[in-house]
Design a protein around this motif. Structure first.
Motif, short mmCIF file in Angstrom:
data_model
loop_
_atom_site.label_atom_id
_atom_site.label_comp_id
_atom_site.label_asym_id
_atom_site.label_seq_id
_atom_site.Cartn_x
_atom_site.Cartn_y
_atom_site.Cartn_z
N ASN A 136 12.50 54.93 -9.44
CA ASN A 136 11.30 55.74 -9.70
C ASN A 136 10.87 55.66 -11.16
N GLU A 137 11.86 55.67 -12.06
CA GLU A 137 11.53 55.57 -13.49
C GLU A 137 10.88 54.23 -13.79
N TRP A 138 11.40 53.15 -13.21
CA TRP A 138 10.81 51.83 -13.47
C TRP A 138 9.42 51.72 -12.86
N LYS A 139 9.24 52.39 -11.72
CA LYS A 139 7.92 52.37 -11.09
C LYS A 139 6.89 53.04 -11.99
N VAL A 140 7.27 54.19 -12.58
CA VAL A 140 6.36 54.89 -13.49
C VAL A 140 6.07 54.03 -14.72
N LYS A 141 7.12 53.41 -15.26
CA LYS A 141 6.93 52.57 -16.45
C LYS A 141 6.04 51.37 -16.12
N TYR A 142 6.24 50.79 -14.94
CA TYR A 142 5.44 49.63 -14.56
C TYR A 142 3.96 50.00 -14.41
N GLU A 143 3.71 51.15 -13.78
CA GLU A 143 2.32 51.60 -13.62
C GLU A 143 1.67 51.88 -14.97
N ALA A 144 2.44 52.48 -15.89
CA ALA A 144 1.90 52.75 -17.23
C ALA A 144 1.58 51.45 -17.96
N LEU A 145 2.47 50.47 -17.82
CA LEU A 145 2.24 49.18 -18.47
C LEU A 145 1.04 48.47 -17.86
N ALA A 146 0.89 48.57 -16.53
CA ALA A 146 -0.26 47.94 -15.86
C ALA A 146 -1.56 48.56 -16.34
N ASN A 147 -1.57 49.89 -16.48
CA ASN A 147 -2.77 50.57 -16.99
C ASN A 147 -3.07 50.15 -18.43
N GLU A 148 -2.02 50.03 -19.22
CA GLU A 148 -2.21 49.63 -20.61
C GLU A 148 -2.73 48.20 -20.70
N LYS A 149 -2.27 47.35 -19.79
CA LYS A 149 -2.75 45.97 -19.76
C LYS A 149 -4.23 45.93 -19.40
N GLU A 150 -4.64 46.74 -18.42
CA GLU A 150 -6.06 46.80 -18.04
C GLU A 150 -6.92 47.27 -19.20
N ASN A 151 -6.43 48.30 -19.93
CA ASN A 151 -7.18 48.79 -21.09
C ASN A 151 -7.29 47.72 -22.16
N MET A 152 -6.22 46.96 -22.35
CA MET A 152 -6.23 45.91 -23.36
C MET A 152 -7.23 44.81 -22.99
N LEU A 153 -7.29 44.46 -21.70
CA LEU A 153 -8.24 43.44 -21.26
C LEU A 153 -9.67 43.93 -21.42
N ALA A 154 -9.90 45.22 -21.13
CA ALA A 154 -11.24 45.78 -21.31
C ALA A 154 -11.65 45.76 -22.77
N GLU A 155 -10.72 46.13 -23.66
CA GLU A 155 -11.02 46.11 -25.09
C GLU A 155 -11.27 44.69 -25.57
N GLN A 156 -10.54 43.73 -24.99
CA GLN A 156 -10.74 42.33 -25.38
C GLN A 156 -12.15 41.86 -25.00
N LYS A 157 -12.63 42.28 -23.82
CA LYS A 157 -13.98 41.91 -23.41
C LYS A 157 -15.01 42.50 -24.36
N VAL A 158 -14.81 43.76 -24.77
CA VAL A 158 -15.74 44.39 -25.71
C VAL A 158 -15.72 43.64 -27.04
N PHE A 159 -14.53 43.27 -27.50
CA PHE A 159 -14.40 42.55 -28.76
C PHE A 159 -15.11 41.19 -28.69
N GLN A 160 -14.95 40.48 -27.55
CA GLN A 160 -15.61 39.19 -27.40
C GLN A 160 -17.13 39.34 -27.40
N ALA A 161 -17.60 40.42 -26.74
CA ALA A 161 -19.05 40.66 -26.71
C ALA A 161 -19.58 40.92 -28.12
N ARG A 162 -18.83 41.68 -28.92
CA ARG A 162 -19.27 41.97 -30.28
C ARG A 162 -19.22 40.73 -31.16
#
Length: 283
Positions: A136-162
């Motif tokens: 359960n702990e690893w599942k929570v950590k994995y979901e948090a990391l997946a969300n952080e990865k999605e946020n990083m990809l979104a920020e990268q798209k914004v940076f590329q647009a700028r």
């Protein structure tokens, strides 16, 4: 030395963008050593571009990469532990003889065996419970990391647009005339602003390097001088003009640009006694 020739030739913009040839760079360096006015114009143009890129850029969080590698290493360790556990023989398994005499409940040796078996069952239950908790702990950590990865990809798209916007702005400025405006009175020294003007499209961009903050009921106004007559090019906000570039009203046939301090909202005619900046358009 014809300083305006350098300013209007586009060599300054090519130099800042790294597109100038070696002879052009040597020629420009030599000219800057002879003309403080030219050096000031080069420094101002370079500051414009640096401020615009810094304003648009937004790098991703610095600790994301470390967290990602840590997660990968931990996942690999967990997989190795699972393989080892699957192939190991539990320590509490006891081989039972095929033939044995009936047991008596009161024999001390069998009491020890019963206690050991019970301890083994309890230990197995605790191990299974711990494995469930860890999963359960690893599942929570994995979901948090997946969300952080999605946020990083979104920020990268914004940076590329700028970055694309920055490249587009640089391309636009290269095709425009640069008009440096300097202070017009001795009691207001060190003032500087720059107008980028495209004679064909009539587009005007303004950036301010150094102007005192106006009062709450006042506002700076840009003027173009066309055939000796002032033409309103619009009022501007200091926060926008100093942080980057502010688009002003289109101006046809400008021969000069100037900035005056007017009442908030602007004036139909310039207040000459409140003129702060002025600069000629190179022919």
């Amino acid at each position: 030395m014809d300083v305006q020739r350098y300013i209007s030739s586009g060599i300054i913009e090519s130099y800042i963008a790294g597109l100038a040839t070696e002879p052009e760079v040597r020629d420009l360096h030599s000219a800057m050593e002879q003309s403080p006015e030219l050096k000031t114009a080069v420094d101002a143009a370079q500051l414009d571009m640096e401020r615009y890129v810094q304003m648009q850029s937004q790098p991703p969080p610095a600790d994301v990469k470390d967290k990602l590698f840590l997660q990968i290493n931990n996942d690999q360790s967990a997989e190795m532990a699972d393989v080892t556990a699957a192939g190991a023989v539990p320590a509490y398994e006891v081989e039972i003889p095929r033939e044995r005499k009936p047991l008596t409940l009161v024999h001390p040796a069998w009491r020890v065996v019963a206690v050991a078996a019970l301890a083994g069952v309890i230990g197995l239950g605790y191990y299974i419970y711990q494995q469930g908790q860890t999963e359960n702990e690893w599942k929570v950590k994995y979901e948090a990391l997946a969300n952080e990865k999605e946020n990083m990809l979104a920020e990268q798209k914004v940076f590329q647009a700028r970055m694309q916007e920055s490249e587009s702005m640089l391309s636009t400025i290269r095709n425009m005339k640069t008009v440096n405006m300097y202070t017009v009175t001795t009691n207001r020294p060190g003032l500087l602003g720059t107008v980028y003007w495209n004679p064909k499209s009539q587009e005007v961009l303004l950036t301010i390097h150094n102007l005192p903050e106006p009062a709450a009921d006042q506002q700076y106004q840009l003027w173009s001088i066309v055939n000796g007559k002032p033409v309103d090019a619009g009022v501007f906000d200091m926060s926008t003009a100093t942080a980057g570039f502010q688009k002003m009203k289109a101006v046809p046939g400008a021969q000069m640009f100037a900035v005056t301090l007017e009442k908030k909202g602007g004036s139909p005619t310039p207040t000459l006694s409140a003129m702060y900046l002025a600069g000629k358009v190179a022919g």
